[in-house]
Design a protein around this motif. Structure first.
Motif, PDB file in Angstrom:
ATOM      1  N   UNK A   1       0.853  -1.182   0.000  1.00 48.44           N
ATOM      2  CA  UNK A   1       0.000   0.000   0.000  1.00 48.44           C
ATOM      3  C   UNK A   1       0.892   1.237   0.000  1.00 48.44           C
ATOM      4  N   UNK A   2       1.553   1.460  -1.137  1.00 47.54           N
ATOM      5  CA  UNK A   2       2.504   2.560  -1.242  1.00 47.54           C
ATOM      6  C   UNK A   2       1.800   3.904  -1.128  1.00 47.54           C
ATOM      7  N   UNK A   3       2.470   4.827  -0.458  1.00 39.83           N
ATOM      8  CA  UNK A   3       1.951   6.185  -0.325  1.00 39.83           C
ATOM      9  C   UNK A   3       2.542   7.071  -1.411  1.00 39.83           C
ATOM     10  N   UNK A   4       1.772   8.086  -1.790  1.00 38.45           N
ATOM     11  CA  UNK A   4       2.212   9.090  -2.765  1.00 38.45           C
ATOM     12  C   UNK A   4       1.943  10.467  -2.168  1.00 38.45           C
ATOM     13  N   UNK A   5       2.673  11.462  -2.664  1.00 40.53           N
ATOM     14  CA  UNK A   5       2.427  12.829  -2.232  1.00 40.53           C
ATOM     15  C   UNK A   5       1.190  13.399  -2.935  1.00 40.53           C
ATOM     16  N   UNK A   6       0.475  14.275  -2.210  1.00 43.41           N
ATOM     17  CA  UNK A   6      -0.526  15.095  -2.889  1.00 43.41           C
ATOM     18  C   UNK A   6       0.213  16.078  -3.791  1.00 43.41           C
ATOM     19  N   UNK A   7      -0.517  16.791  -4.640  1.00 42.10           N
ATOM     20  CA  UNK A   7       0.131  17.684  -5.606  1.00 42.10           C
ATOM     21  C   UNK A   7       1.051  18.699  -4.905  1.00 42.10           C
ATOM     22  N   UNK A   8       0.590  19.273  -3.782  1.00 39.24           N
ATOM     23  CA  UNK A   8       1.405  20.294  -3.129  1.00 39.24           C
ATOM     24  C   UNK A   8       2.425  19.707  -2.150  1.00 39.24           C
ATOM     25  N   UNK A   9       2.460  18.413  -2.016  1.00 41.95           N
ATOM     26  CA  UNK A   9       3.458  17.791  -1.154  1.00 41.95           C
ATOM     27  C   UNK A   9       3.190  17.922   0.332  1.00 41.95           C
ATOM     28  N   UNK A  10       2.028  18.471   0.668  1.00 36.59           N
ATOM     29  CA  UNK A  10       1.741  18.660   2.094  1.00 36.59           C
ATOM     30  C   UNK A  10       1.047  17.464   2.716  1.00 36.59           C
ATOM     31  N   UNK A  11       0.500  16.608   1.882  1.00 35.00           N
ATOM     32  CA  UNK A  11      -0.196  15.418   2.370  1.00 35.00           C
ATOM     33  C   UNK A  11       0.330  14.199   1.615  1.00 35.00           C
ATOM     34  N   UNK A  12       0.008  13.022   2.143  1.00 36.36           N
ATOM     35  CA  UNK A  12       0.285  11.790   1.408  1.00 36.36           C
ATOM     36  C   UNK A  12      -1.018  11.006   1.328  1.00 36.36           C
ATOM     37  N   UNK A  13      -1.093  10.118   0.368  1.00 36.70           N
ATOM     38  CA  UNK A  13      -2.316   9.332   0.231  1.00 36.70           C
ATOM     39  C   UNK A  13      -1.951   7.948  -0.283  1.00 36.70           C
ATOM     40  N   UNK A  14      -2.891   7.042  -0.120  1.00 33.32           N
ATOM     41  CA  UNK A  14      -2.736   5.718  -0.722  1.00 33.32           C
ATOM     42  C   UNK A  14      -4.102   5.209  -1.128  1.00 33.32           C
ATOM     43  N   UNK A  15      -4.054   4.231  -1.975  1.00 32.65           N
ATOM     44  CA  UNK A  15      -5.273   3.565  -2.409  1.00 32.65           C
ATOM     45  C   UNK A  15      -5.829   2.737  -1.254  1.00 32.65           C
ATOM     46  N   UNK A  16      -7.135   2.707  -1.128  1.00 28.60           N
ATOM     47  CA  UNK A  16      -7.750   1.778  -0.177  1.00 28.60           C
ATOM     48  C   UNK A  16      -8.783   0.933  -0.904  1.00 28.60           C
ATOM     49  N   UNK A  17      -9.019  -0.220  -0.331  1.00 35.17           N
ATOM     50  CA  UNK A  17     -10.029  -1.113  -0.881  1.00 35.17           C
ATOM     51  C   UNK A  17     -11.366  -0.704  -0.306  1.00 35.17           C
ATOM     52  N   UNK A  18     -12.332  -0.509  -1.162  1.00 29.62           N
ATOM     53  CA  UNK A  18     -13.613  -0.061  -0.649  1.00 29.62           C
ATOM     54  C   UNK A  18     -14.770  -0.568  -1.472  1.00 29.62           C
ATOM     55  N   UNK A  19     -15.876   0.088  -1.286  1.00 28.52           N
ATOM     56  CA  UNK A  19     -17.085  -0.354  -1.956  1.00 28.52           C
ATOM     57  C   UNK A  19     -17.054  -0.024  -3.440  1.00 28.52           C
ATOM     58  N   UNK A  20     -16.101   0.813  -3.864  1.00 35.99           N
ATOM     59  CA  UNK A  20     -15.954   1.080  -5.295  1.00 35.99           C
ATOM     60  C   UNK A  20     -14.467   1.223  -5.593  1.00 35.99           C
ATOM     61  N   UNK A  21     -14.128   1.181  -6.871  1.00 35.98           N
ATOM     62  CA  UNK A  21     -12.727   1.258  -7.259  1.00 35.98           C
ATOM     63  C   UNK A  21     -12.195   2.672  -7.069  1.00 35.98           C
ATOM     64  N   UNK A  22     -10.879   2.735  -6.914  1.00 38.38           N
ATOM     65  CA  UNK A  22     -10.211   4.030  -6.983  1.00 38.38           C
ATOM     66  C   UNK A  22     -10.275   4.874  -5.735  1.00 38.38           C
ATOM     67  N   UNK A  23     -10.709   4.317  -4.620  1.00 38.38           N
ATOM     68  CA  UNK A  23     -10.812   5.125  -3.411  1.00 38.38           C
ATOM     69  C   UNK A  23      -9.425   5.445  -2.871  1.00 38.38           C
ATOM     70  N   UNK A  24      -9.294   6.568  -2.175  1.00 41.07           N
ATOM     71  CA  UNK A  24      -8.013   7.018  -1.677  1.00 41.07           C
ATOM     72  C   UNK A  24      -8.179   7.562  -0.263  1.00 41.07           C
ATOM     73  N   UNK A  25      -7.101   7.482   0.515  1.00 47.60           N
ATOM     74  CA  UNK A  25      -7.145   7.957   1.891  1.00 47.60           C
ATOM     75  C   UNK A  25      -5.934   8.845   2.113  1.00 47.60           C
ATOM     76  N   UNK A  26      -6.152  10.015   2.677  1.00 49.73           N
ATOM     77  CA  UNK A  26      -5.075  10.993   2.855  1.00 49.73           C
ATOM     78  C   UNK A  26      -4.633  11.075   4.320  1.00 49.73           C
ATOM     79  N   UNK A  27      -3.357  11.398   4.485  1.00 51.28           N
ATOM     80  CA  UNK A  27      -2.778  11.634   5.809  1.00 51.28           C
ATOM     81  C   UNK A  27      -1.927  12.897   5.725  1.00 51.28           C
ATOM     82  N   UNK A  28      -1.812  13.604   6.861  1.00 49.73           N
ATOM     83  CA  UNK A  28      -0.849  14.701   6.860  1.00 49.73           C
ATOM     84  C   UNK A  28       0.542  14.125   7.148  1.00 49.73           C
ATOM     85  N   UNK A  29       1.536  14.977   7.173  1.00 52.38           N
ATOM     86  CA  UNK A  29       2.907  14.478   7.289  1.00 52.38           C
ATOM     87  C   UNK A  29       3.258  14.022   8.705  1.00 52.38           C
TER      88      UNK A  29
END
Lengths: 180, 405
Positions: free
Chosen positions: B256-284
């Motif tokens: 479950x690799x994390x990626x930066x948001x566009x501005x680099x202030x947050x990170x996110x990763x894909x999560x498994x959910x009720x539909x495809x493509x869901x994402x979950x964000x975290x601050x640094x």
């Protein structure tokens, strides 16, 4: 997946999907739609690794079992399958076998996915405890205790079954086994 | 009759009451699988997002100052297409992005019922413009500018991160890390490197032994993740911020690799959910937070994400007709569809009007995607690679890694 692989996949689905669907529906507590979803997702995963799978049916069944337990762990997945009419546990006891099976089906639907999966593997697939343990990735002891608790849970959910257990010892009525 | 017998009878009765599975199940499965293929390349596609960054902001290693590579290859903006090659042997590029690398995966059996899916990378040699196999690495993230790649050695989780000079093929610096790393991603501006930490090999596969047949089926562990947290590094200084742990998440994939948001202030990763493509964000600091306004409508399985100017959002497959696929382009703020563009999977923006996509080959019943350059407002595609078709070799299933040049 090339044309040949797709043809093989289609042939497998055509030949085995009805049998697999029966298992999927059982794992879903008799909910046909949930069973169809479960099977479709398992087949999607199998299609993704089709060229690496030696035993497609064993692989799909494995996914079914594990996926069902995994789904149960998700917050938004129903922990118990709803039934059209709640079992009337206070009903007058009817000792006909058909009536008992109906009661039993309602009670099975109300088990947790893990409990139901163990019972399906043990009593529908007729697999030995060791094989169930291997499939679910747990110990034989866990299979044994889950089976025991699942049967106890059925008795608790359907007191009508008490007559069947009059000569059996019921040592454990602990409710639902929840594993993290 | 005892309870066990009654359970057996009730189960069989329920099973026998089921009507056969309806026709067309295999076709539905294959159709859904085509739509979900983005999930399998999510890591590569997401890595693409992370490496797509402005060249002007690229921090360079000291060695890059003396870079004498020919102009036009890394610095150009023209299209370099090789529609006869799959996997590619020579440079594929369009607009501001280039195929910096690609990789294949192959199952390596380890002990008993465990194995790992090992990656093999082919990296762009900036001097020759050809892709060269480099078996030293299990994970590669290419920095914007195509001069440096952050690499992990074969054993994961890795205890150090290498900064590889792509011109010389030599590691210029090793950065030791306190927690084992299994995935890497650059920030959009290239100034930060995000390392996702794991406590097991993130590409672990579990085998199930079938006693009747003697065969073993391999699958990803389900219902748990090997991810433990992340750390942010400064690749130019070789410094590491404090490690941030993330709670175990049943909705995260095993890798479950994390990626930066566009501005680099947050990170996110894909999560498994009720539909495809869901994402979950975290601050640094590792705290779960809401998605930024301009990224809330994006999908974790569509690598292109926001256009370079940030005004358009690349979303998923929305329409298929014979020989053609169309994906949705939306307003990132409202989520409303603005237009549709050719392509089954939008991988990277070449500029504000063009994208690189996987698009299905014409005249084929099977989904055999090719890299293509697609343009907003045009139904014409320019093929960049040959079709990715299944064959005996593992190389048929190559996954692209794009970076801004």
């Amino acid at each position: 997946m090339d044309g040949e692989a797709q043809a093989g996949f289609r042939e497998f689905v055509e030949n085995r999907s009805s049998a697999l669907l029966r298992t999927a529906v059982l794992l879903s507590g008799g909910d046909r739609h949930a069973g169809e979803d479960l099977l479709q997702n398992a087949l999607i995963k199998a299609a993704g690794r089709w060229h690496r799978i030696d035993e497609p049916e064993a692989y799909v069944r494995q996914i079914l079992y594990r996926q069902q337990i995994s789904r149960w762990r998700l917050k938004w997945w129903r922990r118990e399958v709803s039934v059209a009419e709640p079992p009337d546990t206070g009903a007058v006891y009817d000792d006909s076998a058909a009536e008992l099976r109906l009661v039993m089906r309602g009670a099975l639907a109300r088990l947790t996915a893990r409990q139901r999966t163990v019972l399906v593997l043990r009593y529908f697939e007729d697999l030995p405890e060791a094989e169930v343990a291997a499939i679910l990735g747990c110990s034989v002891g866990t299979v044994r205790s889950t089976t025991h608790r699942s049967l106890a849970r059925l008795r608790a959910l359907a007191p009508e079954l008490a007559a069947l257990t009059a000569v059996e010892r019921v040592p454990d009525f602990s409710p639902v086994e929840v594993r993290p | 009759m005892n309870v066990e017998e009654l359970v057996r009878d009730a189960l069989r009765e329920t099973a026998e009451a089921q009507s056969p599975a309806g026709p067309g199940l295999a076709d539905r499965v294959l159709a859904v699988r085509r739509r979900r293929r983005g999930r399998r390349i999510a890591a590569a596609a997401a890595a693409t997002v992370a490496v797509v960054a402005l060249a002007v902001a690229v921090p360079q290693l000291e060695s890059a100052k003396d870079d004498v590579r020919p102009a036009g290859l890394l610095d150009g903006s023209g299209t370099s297409a090789h529609p006869d090659q799959s996997p590619p042997r020579e440079l594929i590029a369009a607009g501001e992005v280039a195929l910096a690398a690609y990789y294949t995966t192959e199952l390596q059996e380890r002990i008993g019922e465990h194995a790992v899916d090992l990656r093999t990378y082919w990296l762009l040699d900036p001097e020759s413009g050809r892709y060269e196999k480099d078996t030293r690495w299990s994970f590669v993230a290419v920095s914007p500018g195509l001069r440096t790649a952050a690499v992990l050695e074969r054993t994961l989780p890795a205890k150090r991160i290498g900064l590889l000079d792509l011109a010389t093929g030599e590691v210029e610096r090793w950065i030791p890390v306190r927690h084992g790393v299994g995935g890497l991603a650059y920030s959009y501006d290239g100034t930060k490197l995000l390392a996702t930490t794991y406590d097991e090999h993130p590409d672990l596969r579990e085998g199930t032994y079938n006693a009747k047949t003697g065969g073993i089926g391999w699958h990803e562990p389900v219902g748990r993740t090997a991810r433990t947290g992340f750390t942010v590094l400064d690749p130019t200084q070789g410094t590491e911020d404090p490690w941030r742990g993330l709670p175990s998440d049943r909705n995260a994939n095993f890798r479950s690799d994390l990626q930066f948001s566009r501005d680099g202030r947050l990170v996110y990763s894909k999560i498994v959910g009720s539909r495809d493509g869901m994402q979950k964000f975290y601050d640094l600091t590792g705290a779960a937070v809401a998605a930024p306004a301009e990224e809330r409508h994006l999908r974790s399985d569509v690598g292109a994400r926001l256009s370079p100017d940030g005004t358009l959002a690349a979303l998923g497959l929305t329409k298929e007709v014979p020989d053609k696929s169309y994906s949705s382009i939306r307003d990132p703020r409202t989520g409303e569809e603005i237009t549709r563009v050719r392509g089954a999977e939008l991988i990277a923006w070449a500029d504000d009007r063009r994208l690189i996509a996987w698009e299905r080959s014409a005249g084929k019943e099977a989904y055999e995607p090719r890299l293509a350059l697609v343009t907003l407002g045009s139904d014409t595609v320019q093929w960049l690679s040959g079709p990715r078709t299944q064959g005996d070799s593992v190389e048929w299933d190559w996954e692209p890694v794009f970076a801004r040049r």
